[in-house]
Write a protein that holds these residues in place. Structure first.
Motif, mmCIF file in Angstrom:
data_model
loop_
_atom_site.group_PDB
_atom_site.id
_atom_site.type_symbol
_atom_site.label_atom_id
_atom_site.label_comp_id
_atom_site.label_asym_id
_atom_site.label_seq_id
_atom_site.Cartn_x
_atom_site.Cartn_y
_atom_site.Cartn_z
ATOM 1 N N ASP A 150 0.919 -1.047 -0.048
ATOM 2 C CA ASP A 150 0.087 0.427 0.190
ATOM 3 C C ASP A 150 1.497 1.368 -0.308
ATOM 4 O OD1 ASP A 150 -1.123 -2.124 0.351
ATOM 5 O OD2 ASP A 150 -3.254 -0.699 1.822
ATOM 6 N N VAL A 152 1.516 5.677 -0.835
ATOM 7 C CA VAL A 152 1.394 6.880 -0.788
ATOM 8 C C VAL A 152 1.288 7.947 -1.785
ATOM 9 C CG1 VAL A 152 0.708 6.932 1.596
ATOM 10 C CG2 VAL A 152 2.615 7.605 0.906
ATOM 11 N N ILE A 185 -2.905 4.359 -2.403
ATOM 12 C CA ILE A 185 -3.295 5.645 -1.656
ATOM 13 C C ILE A 185 -3.323 6.399 -1.671
ATOM 14 C CG2 ILE A 185 -3.954 5.961 0.452
ATOM 15 C CD1 ILE A 185 -1.959 4.017 1.281
ATOM 16 N N LYS A 213 -7.002 3.182 -3.570
ATOM 17 C CA LYS A 213 -7.507 3.419 -2.077
ATOM 18 C C LYS A 213 -7.515 5.036 -1.795
ATOM 19 C CE LYS A 213 -5.107 1.885 2.619
ATOM 20 N NZ LYS A 213 -4.190 1.345 2.854
ATOM 21 N N SER A 215 -7.395 6.184 1.331
ATOM 22 C CA SER A 215 -7.034 7.656 2.669
ATOM 23 C C SER A 215 -6.268 5.801 3.057
ATOM 24 C CB SER A 215 -8.528 7.471 3.124
ATOM 25 O OG SER A 215 -9.239 7.598 2.973
ATOM 26 N N THR A 216 -5.341 7.202 3.853
ATOM 27 C CA THR A 216 -4.054 6.503 4.664
ATOM 28 C C THR A 216 -5.465 5.709 5.723
ATOM 29 O OG1 THR A 216 -3.489 8.252 6.134
ATOM 30 C CG2 THR A 216 -2.235 7.560 4.102
#
Length: 313
Positions: A150, A152, A185, A213, A215-216
């Motif tokens: 995942d 960012v 994300i 995705k 959001s964190t």
């Protein structure tokens, strides 16, 4: 689900994206009422939500023992006597999500269960690290056995309209992931507009993201139905344009069984029933599972169990 190979960046099309925000909000507001899920049907949809959960611990005081307890819950997310009463067996969560240093303990605890281990990386949650260090973190996660990464994004690239920079960054991350699947994300609560959400979604998919995705879970605003609707329609457009299928993961703010039902209705309405499976739909959550188990307990016994009886770890 095969890896998304991505495409060349189509920056010319990004400027043409326009979002009718009031229309999106109206559509999102009507979604929860579009399907009446009662008794057996509701219980079935809740069990399906369980198998799509990325059971997550991303706390500063995580330890191997805490991760092992979380993995035990992932292997047996609903009390066995409840599943037996429903004639269900073999139910697990979709994955376990941890920090990179907790990958090895998670792999040991999950053994041969077949449950994937997902790891956050790239300077989670802010992503404000030099790119070479973020890529090194991806490589570390892959080397330690992460099945999914995942990552960012750099929000500033979106806010400034620097789409080539965002694409190049994501492409480098995709390459670092190797055979591991990549969830991009977008931190939608930081992106300021639904147009930015849609454009960032397209760039992430073009760069090879296997899931996008929301959001964190650390932003002031996390997953919402309007944002999720825009992202799902971007996924649909990408599939129609390229033939490639990309998954969706809402994260942050989904805490109740009703939330789990609402987001599944969104997937069914906007993308079809194929997206109601863990290969294409994940829910990033920790506390959500406890409320789902409480609702399942009520379905089986006619009584609500106390929340402390459904500990998640």
């Amino acid at each position: 689900m095969t890896l998304n190979p991505g495409t060349d960046l189509r920056s010319d099309a990004l400027s043409e994206i326009r979002i009718n925000t009031p229309a999106v909000e109206r559509r999102a507001a009507t979604l929860p009422a579009r399907r009446s899920l009662k008794r057996d049907h509701q219980a079935a949809w809740l069990l399906n939500a369980v198998r799509c959960i990325d059971l997550t611990t991303l706390a500063g005081d995580d330890t191997p023992d805490r991760v092992a307890r979380l993995c035990a819950k992932a292997r047996q997310p609903i009390a066995p006597e409840l599943l037996e009463a429903m004639g269900v067996s073999g139910l697990t969560t979709g994955a376990v999500c941890v920090y990179p240093t907790m990958i090895a303990p998670a792999k040991r605890a999950l053994g041969n269960s077949g449950i994937p281990v997902a790891s956050v990386a790239t300077g989670f949650p802010a992503g404000l690290m030099p790119l070479n260090l973020r890529l090194a973190e991806v490589l570390y996660a892959v080397e330690h056995g992460a099945d999914e990464i995942d990552i960012v994004i750099t929000r500033a690239h979106v806010l400034r309209g620097e789409w080539t920079a965002l694409y190049d960054e994501l492409r480098a991350m995709r390459e670092a992931c190797g055979s591991a699947k990549m969830k991009a994300i977008l931190a939608t609560g930081d992106l300021k507009s639904l147009e930015n959400v849609a454009r960032a979604s397209h760039v992430a998919m073009q760069a090879g993201a296997d899931w996008i995705k929301t959001s964190t879970g650390k932003e002031a605003v996390n997953a919402t139905l309007p944002v999720s609707l825009v992202m799902c329609r971007a996924i649909r457009d990408y599939r129609d344009q390229t033939g490639h299928v990309v998954g969706f993961k809402p994260a942050g703010g989904l805490r109740t069984a009703k939330d789990a039902l609402n987001w599944q209705v969104l997937m069914a309405e906007e993308l079809g029933r194929d997206w109601l499976r863990p290969e294409l739909f994940r829910i990033g959550a920790s506390s959500l599972l406890g409320d789902i188990e409480r609702q399942i307990s009520h379905y089986v016994t006619g009584r609500y169990a106390a929340a402390h009886r459904q500990a998640i770890a």
